[in-house]
Design a protein around this motif. Structure first.
Motif, PDB file in Angstrom:
ATOM      1  N   PHE A   1       0.839  -1.205   0.000  1.00  0.00           N
ATOM      2  CA  PHE A   1       0.000   0.000   0.000  1.00  0.00           C
ATOM      3  C   PHE A   1       0.875   1.258   0.000  1.00  0.00           C
ATOM      4  N   CYS A   2       1.901   1.267   0.855  1.00  0.00           N
ATOM      5  CA  CYS A   2       2.774   2.446   1.002  1.00  0.00           C
ATOM      6  C   CYS A   2       3.499   2.793  -0.302  1.00  0.00           C
ATOM      7  N   VAL A   3       3.922   1.762  -1.050  1.00  0.00           N
ATOM      8  CA  VAL A   3       4.665   2.033  -2.283  1.00  0.00           C
ATOM      9  C   VAL A   3       3.765   1.914  -3.521  1.00  0.00           C
ATOM     10  N   ASN A   4       2.431   1.807  -3.292  1.00  0.00           N
ATOM     11  CA  ASN A   4       1.452   1.720  -4.382  1.00  0.00           C
ATOM     12  C   ASN A   4       1.747   0.588  -5.366  1.00  0.00           C
ATOM     13  N   ASP A   5       2.114  -0.575  -4.814  1.00  0.00           N
ATOM     14  CA  ASP A   5       2.426  -1.737  -5.659  1.00  0.00           C
ATOM     15  C   ASP A   5       1.257  -2.726  -5.569  1.00  0.00           C
ATOM     16  N   LEU A   6       0.347  -2.642  -6.566  1.00  0.00           N
ATOM     17  CA  LEU A   6      -0.874  -3.449  -6.545  1.00  0.00           C
ATOM     18  C   LEU A   6      -0.607  -4.955  -6.534  1.00  0.00           C
ATOM     19  N   PRO A   7       0.330  -5.473  -7.386  1.00  0.00           N
ATOM     20  CA  PRO A   7       0.588  -6.915  -7.360  1.00  0.00           C
ATOM     21  C   PRO A   7       1.047  -7.412  -5.981  1.00  0.00           C
ATOM     22  N   VAL A   8       1.891  -6.628  -5.302  1.00  0.00           N
ATOM     23  CA  VAL A   8       2.359  -7.011  -3.957  1.00  0.00           C
ATOM     24  C   VAL A   8       1.173  -7.063  -2.994  1.00  0.00           C
ATOM     25  N   VAL A   9       0.281  -6.061  -3.086  1.00  0.00           N
ATOM     26  CA  VAL A   9      -0.897  -6.013  -2.208  1.00  0.00           C
ATOM     27  C   VAL A   9      -1.811  -7.216  -2.467  1.00  0.00           C
ATOM     28  N   VAL A  10      -2.148  -7.434  -3.736  1.00  0.00           N
ATOM     29  CA  VAL A  10      -3.103  -8.498  -4.096  1.00  0.00           C
ATOM     30  C   VAL A  10      -2.559  -9.881  -3.734  1.00  0.00           C
ATOM     31  N   ALA A  11      -1.304 -10.164  -4.140  1.00  0.00           N
ATOM     32  CA  ALA A  11      -0.706 -11.478  -3.864  1.00  0.00           C
ATOM     33  C   ALA A  11      -0.642 -11.740  -2.362  1.00  0.00           C
ATOM     34  N   ASN A  12      -0.273 -10.709  -1.602  1.00  0.00           N
ATOM     35  CA  ASN A  12      -0.123 -10.906  -0.163  1.00  0.00           C
ATOM     36  C   ASN A  12      -1.464 -10.983   0.568  1.00  0.00           C
ATOM     37  N   ILE A  13      -2.499 -10.320   0.047  1.00  0.00           N
ATOM     38  CA  ILE A  13      -3.833 -10.473   0.647  1.00  0.00           C
ATOM     39  C   ILE A  13      -4.293 -11.926   0.475  1.00  0.00           C
ATOM     40  N   MET A  14      -4.083 -12.489  -0.720  1.00  0.00           N
ATOM     41  CA  MET A  14      -4.456 -13.893  -0.959  1.00  0.00           C
ATOM     42  C   MET A  14      -3.652 -14.825  -0.053  1.00  0.00           C
ATOM     43  N   THR A  15      -2.323 -14.597   0.014  1.00  0.00           N
ATOM     44  CA  THR A  15      -1.469 -15.426   0.870  1.00  0.00           C
ATOM     45  C   THR A  15      -1.914 -15.315   2.322  1.00  0.00           C
ATOM     46  N   PHE A  16      -2.282 -14.083   2.758  1.00  0.00           N
ATOM     47  CA  PHE A  16      -2.701 -13.873   4.137  1.00  0.00           C
ATOM     48  C   PHE A  16      -3.975 -14.669   4.441  1.00  0.00           C
ATOM     49  N   ILE A  17      -4.909 -14.691   3.490  1.00  0.00           N
ATOM     50  CA  ILE A  17      -6.158 -15.447   3.684  1.00  0.00           C
ATOM     51  C   ILE A  17      -5.842 -16.944   3.886  1.00  0.00           C
ATOM     52  N   PHE A  18      -4.982 -17.493   3.006  1.00  0.00           N
ATOM     53  CA  PHE A  18      -4.623 -18.911   3.113  1.00  0.00           C
ATOM     54  C   PHE A  18      -3.855 -19.202   4.418  1.00  0.00           C
ATOM     55  N   ALA A  19      -2.790 -18.420   4.664  1.00  0.00           N
ATOM     56  CA  ALA A  19      -1.900 -18.702   5.797  1.00  0.00           C
ATOM     57  C   ALA A  19      -2.614 -18.493   7.137  1.00  0.00           C
ATOM     58  N   SER A  20      -3.502 -17.488   7.217  1.00  0.00           N
ATOM     59  CA  SER A  20      -4.215 -17.263   8.477  1.00  0.00           C
ATOM     60  C   SER A  20      -5.275 -18.344   8.699  1.00  0.00           C
ATOM     61  N   THR A  21      -5.788 -18.930   7.612  1.00  0.00           N
ATOM     62  CA  THR A  21      -6.709 -20.071   7.746  1.00  0.00           C
ATOM     63  C   THR A  21      -5.975 -21.262   8.349  1.00  0.00           C
ATOM     64  N   ILE A  22      -4.733 -21.506   7.885  1.00  0.00           N
ATOM     65  CA  ILE A  22      -3.917 -22.599   8.440  1.00  0.00           C
ATOM     66  C   ILE A  22      -3.623 -22.321   9.922  1.00  0.00           C
ATOM     67  N   LEU A  23      -3.317 -21.049  10.237  1.00  0.00           N
ATOM     68  CA  LEU A  23      -3.063 -20.657  11.630  1.00  0.00           C
ATOM     69  C   LEU A  23      -4.304 -20.916  12.496  1.00  0.00           C
ATOM     70  N   TYR A  24      -5.485 -20.583  11.963  1.00  0.00           N
ATOM     71  CA  TYR A  24      -6.753 -20.835  12.668  1.00  0.00           C
ATOM     72  C   TYR A  24      -6.948 -22.339  12.900  1.00  0.00           C
ATOM     73  N   PHE A  25      -6.673 -23.146  11.867  1.00  0.00           N
ATOM     74  CA  PHE A  25      -6.781 -24.603  11.994  1.00  0.00           C
ATOM     75  C   PHE A  25      -5.815 -25.125  13.062  1.00  0.00           C
ATOM     76  N   LYS A  26      -4.608 -24.520  13.112  1.00  0.00           N
ATOM     77  CA  LYS A  26      -3.607 -24.947  14.111  1.00  0.00           C
ATOM     78  C   LYS A  26      -4.155 -24.721  15.519  1.00  0.00           C
ATOM     79  N   PHE A  27      -4.792 -23.572  15.747  1.00  0.00           N
ATOM     80  CA  PHE A  27      -5.388 -23.292  17.058  1.00  0.00           C
ATOM     81  C   PHE A  27      -6.565 -24.232  17.323  1.00  0.00           C
ATOM     82  N   LYS A  28      -7.351 -24.510  16.268  1.00  0.00           N
ATOM     83  CA  LYS A  28      -8.571 -25.305  16.421  1.00  0.00           C
ATOM     84  C   LYS A  28      -8.282 -26.804  16.622  1.00  0.00           C
ATOM     85  N   TYR A  29      -7.367 -27.336  15.786  1.00  0.00           N
ATOM     86  CA  TYR A  29      -7.114 -28.780  15.801  1.00  0.00           C
ATOM     87  C   TYR A  29      -5.844 -29.168  16.564  1.00  0.00           C
ATOM     88  N   GLY A  30      -4.986 -28.191  16.897  1.00  0.00           N
ATOM     89  CA  GLY A  30      -3.775 -28.421  17.703  1.00  0.00           C
ATOM     90  C   GLY A  30      -2.667 -29.128  16.997  1.00  0.00           C
TER      91      GLY A  30
END
Lengths: 84, 84
Positions: B55-84
Motif C-alpha cells: 500500500f505504502c509504495v502503491n504496488d498493486l501486485p504485492v498487495v493483491v498477492a499478499n492479501i491472498m497469501t494472508f487469507i490462506f496462511a491465516s486459515t492454516i493458523l486458525y486450523f492450528k489453534f482449532k485442531y492443535g
C-alpha cells in the motif's frame, strides 16, 4: 532509511525466518504427516523462480531472501519425503 | 510482456497458491499436530507487513498477492489453534 523501507525489510525478514521453526519442529519430532507435500513442492518451485527473477532484474535482496527461504523450505520438503 | 515478467508472475502465483493444498489437507484431516505454530504466526505477521508495504509504495501486485497469501496462511493458523 525511511519507515516504508524498514517495514519492507521487516516483512521480508519475517516471511523468510518463519520457516525455521517448522524446520526445527519437524527435525525434532521426526513427524511430517500433517504437512502438505503439495504446499512445499509448489512453494519451493515458486521460490526457485523468485531467485531466477531476482538474478534477471539484478535485485540482490530478492535473491538473498529467496535463497534463504529456499534452503529452509526445501529442508522441510526433504523431511516430508523422509518422515512421511 | 517479456520472459522476465512472466517468470516473476509465475513465481508470485506459485508462492501464493502453494498454501491452498495445506488449507485443504488440514481442513480434511482435522489434524495440525506437525504444523509449526511459530512458522504460521511469524509468516502471517510478515505477510501482513508486506500488505502495508505494498500500500505504502502503491504496488498493486504485492498487495493483491499478499492479501491472498494472508487469507490462506491465516486459515492454516486458525486450523492450528482449532485442531492443535
Amino acid at each position: 532509511m525511511n519507515l516504508i523501507t524498514v517495514i519492507g525489510l521487516l516483512a521480508g525478514g519475517l516471511t523468510t525466518i518463519a520457516f525455521l521453526p517448522q524446520v526445527l519442529k519437524t527435525w525434532k519430532s521426526k513427524s511430517a504427516k500433517d504437512i502438505s507435500l503439495g504446499m512445499f513442492f509448489t512453494f519451493c518451485t515458486g521460490v526457485f523462480l523468485w531467485i531466477i527473477y531476482g538474478f534477471c532484474v539484478n535485485d540482490l535482496p530478492v535473491v538473498v531472501a529467496n535463497i534463504m527461504t529456499f534452503i529452509f523450505a526445501s529442508t522441510i520438503l526433504y523431511f516430508k519425503f523422509k518422515y512421511g
